[in-house]
Design an enzyme around this catalytic site. Structure first.
Site, PDB file in Angstrom:
ATOM      1  N   HIS A 135     -11.454  -9.843  -8.651  1.00  0.00           N
ATOM      2  CA  HIS A 135     -11.049  -8.893  -9.678  1.00  0.00           C
ATOM      3  C   HIS A 135     -10.536  -9.653 -10.909  1.00  0.00           C
ATOM      4  O   HIS A 135     -10.296 -10.866 -10.847  1.00  0.00           O
ATOM      5  CB  HIS A 135      -9.983  -7.928  -9.143  1.00  0.00           C
TER       6      HIS A 135
HETATM    7  P1  TYD Z   1      -5.116  -7.176  -3.916  1.00  0.00           P
HETATM    8  O1  TYD Z   1      -4.639  -7.344  -5.318  1.00  0.00           O
HETATM    9  O2  TYD Z   1      -6.415  -6.477  -3.687  1.00  0.00           O
HETATM   10  O3  TYD Z   1      -5.165  -8.592  -3.198  1.00  0.00           O
HETATM   11  P2  TYD Z   1      -6.027  -9.895  -3.579  1.00  0.00           P
HETATM   12  O4  TYD Z   1      -5.850 -10.130  -5.042  1.00  0.00           O
HETATM   13  O5  TYD Z   1      -5.409 -10.994  -2.803  1.00  0.00           O
HETATM   14  O6  TYD Z   1      -7.425  -9.659  -3.225  1.00  0.00           O
HETATM   15  O7  TYD Z   1      -3.975  -6.435  -3.113  1.00  0.00           O
HETATM   16  C1  TYD Z   1      -4.066  -6.114  -1.752  1.00  0.00           C
HETATM   17  C2  TYD Z   1      -3.237  -4.863  -1.482  1.00  0.00           C
HETATM   18  O8  TYD Z   1      -1.852  -5.089  -1.768  1.00  0.00           O
HETATM   19  C3  TYD Z   1      -3.656  -3.690  -2.339  1.00  0.00           C
HETATM   20  O9  TYD Z   1      -3.613  -2.526  -1.527  1.00  0.00           O
HETATM   21  C4  TYD Z   1      -2.606  -3.593  -3.412  1.00  0.00           C
HETATM   22  C5  TYD Z   1      -1.377  -4.149  -2.735  1.00  0.00           C
HETATM   23  N1  TYD Z   1      -0.472  -4.866  -3.665  1.00  0.00           N
HETATM   24  C6  TYD Z   1       0.757  -4.305  -3.992  1.00  0.00           C
HETATM   25  O10 TYD Z   1       1.128  -3.209  -3.519  1.00  0.00           O
HETATM   26  N2  TYD Z   1       1.584  -4.994  -4.829  1.00  0.00           N
HETATM   27  C7  TYD Z   1       1.234  -6.185  -5.360  1.00  0.00           C
HETATM   28  O11 TYD Z   1       2.035  -6.790  -6.132  1.00  0.00           O
HETATM   29  C8  TYD Z   1      -0.051  -6.744  -5.041  1.00  0.00           C
HETATM   30  C9  TYD Z   1      -0.501  -8.066  -5.606  1.00  0.00           C
HETATM   31  C10 TYD Z   1      -0.862  -6.035  -4.178  1.00  0.00           C
END
Ligand code: TYD
Length: 134
Positions: free
Chosen positions: A49
């Site tokens: 992303h």
């Molecule tokens: P995501 O950003 O998709 O993880 P990555 O960048 O490692 O692929 O986040 C995973 C899950 O965690 C998603 O459901 C959103 C949640 N999340 C939060 O609630 N707070 C946060 O600060 C972050 C980074 C993620």
């Protein structure tokens, strides 16, 4: 694309080592949030992303991983394997994290609170944003 690594000062003495992150000394934005990624399962990649407005610094405080950064024109991969090296990831940069060592803890310092509507999770939408903002 140009990779911006921040050399975080490591303070060593007979007891061990200490690294600090502080705005503006070595973090180029006001810190609003910290999160960390660990317990990676089956070397599953993460990320895939970009963020519209969020700036981040990623530090592998234990173990190692690779991060691919893509500004829409160029892609560069970097290995993070040093708790005193921060990778500055600016807004509107696509990122993918992979090759996590078993003990990897990837800590991320962020400029904004979590906002799902700041995410661009579709690569073709990211490319469209980049094209329309030239
Ligand atoms: P995501 O950003 O998709 O993880 P990555 O960048 O490692 O692929 O986040 C995973 C899950 O965690 C998603 O459901 C959103 C949640 N999340 C939060 O609630 N707070 C946060 O600060 C972050 C980074 C993620």
């Amino acid at each position: 694309m140009k990779i911006e690594l921040i050399n975080l000062k490591q303070i060593n003495d007979q007891r061990g080592s200490l690294v600090f992150m502080e705005e503006p000394t070595n973090i180029p934005f006001k810190i609003k949030r910290i999160y960390y990624i660990f317990n990676n399962q089956n070397n599953k990649p993460r990320g895939f992303h970009a963020h519209k407005k969020l700036n981040q610094v990623a530090v592998c405080i234990q173990g190692s991983c690779r991060i691919l950064l893509d500004d829409g024109n160029n892609k560069t991969a970097v290995i993070l394997d040093n708790p005193a090296k921060g990778l500055f990831i600016k807004e509107m940069v696509w990122r993918e994290m992979y090759d996590f060592s078993e003990n990897c803890i990837l800590m991320v310092i962020a400029s904004r609170v979590y906002e799902e509507n700041d995410y661009i999770r579709d690569y073709s939408v990211f490319k469209d944003y980049k094209r329309s903002n030239i």
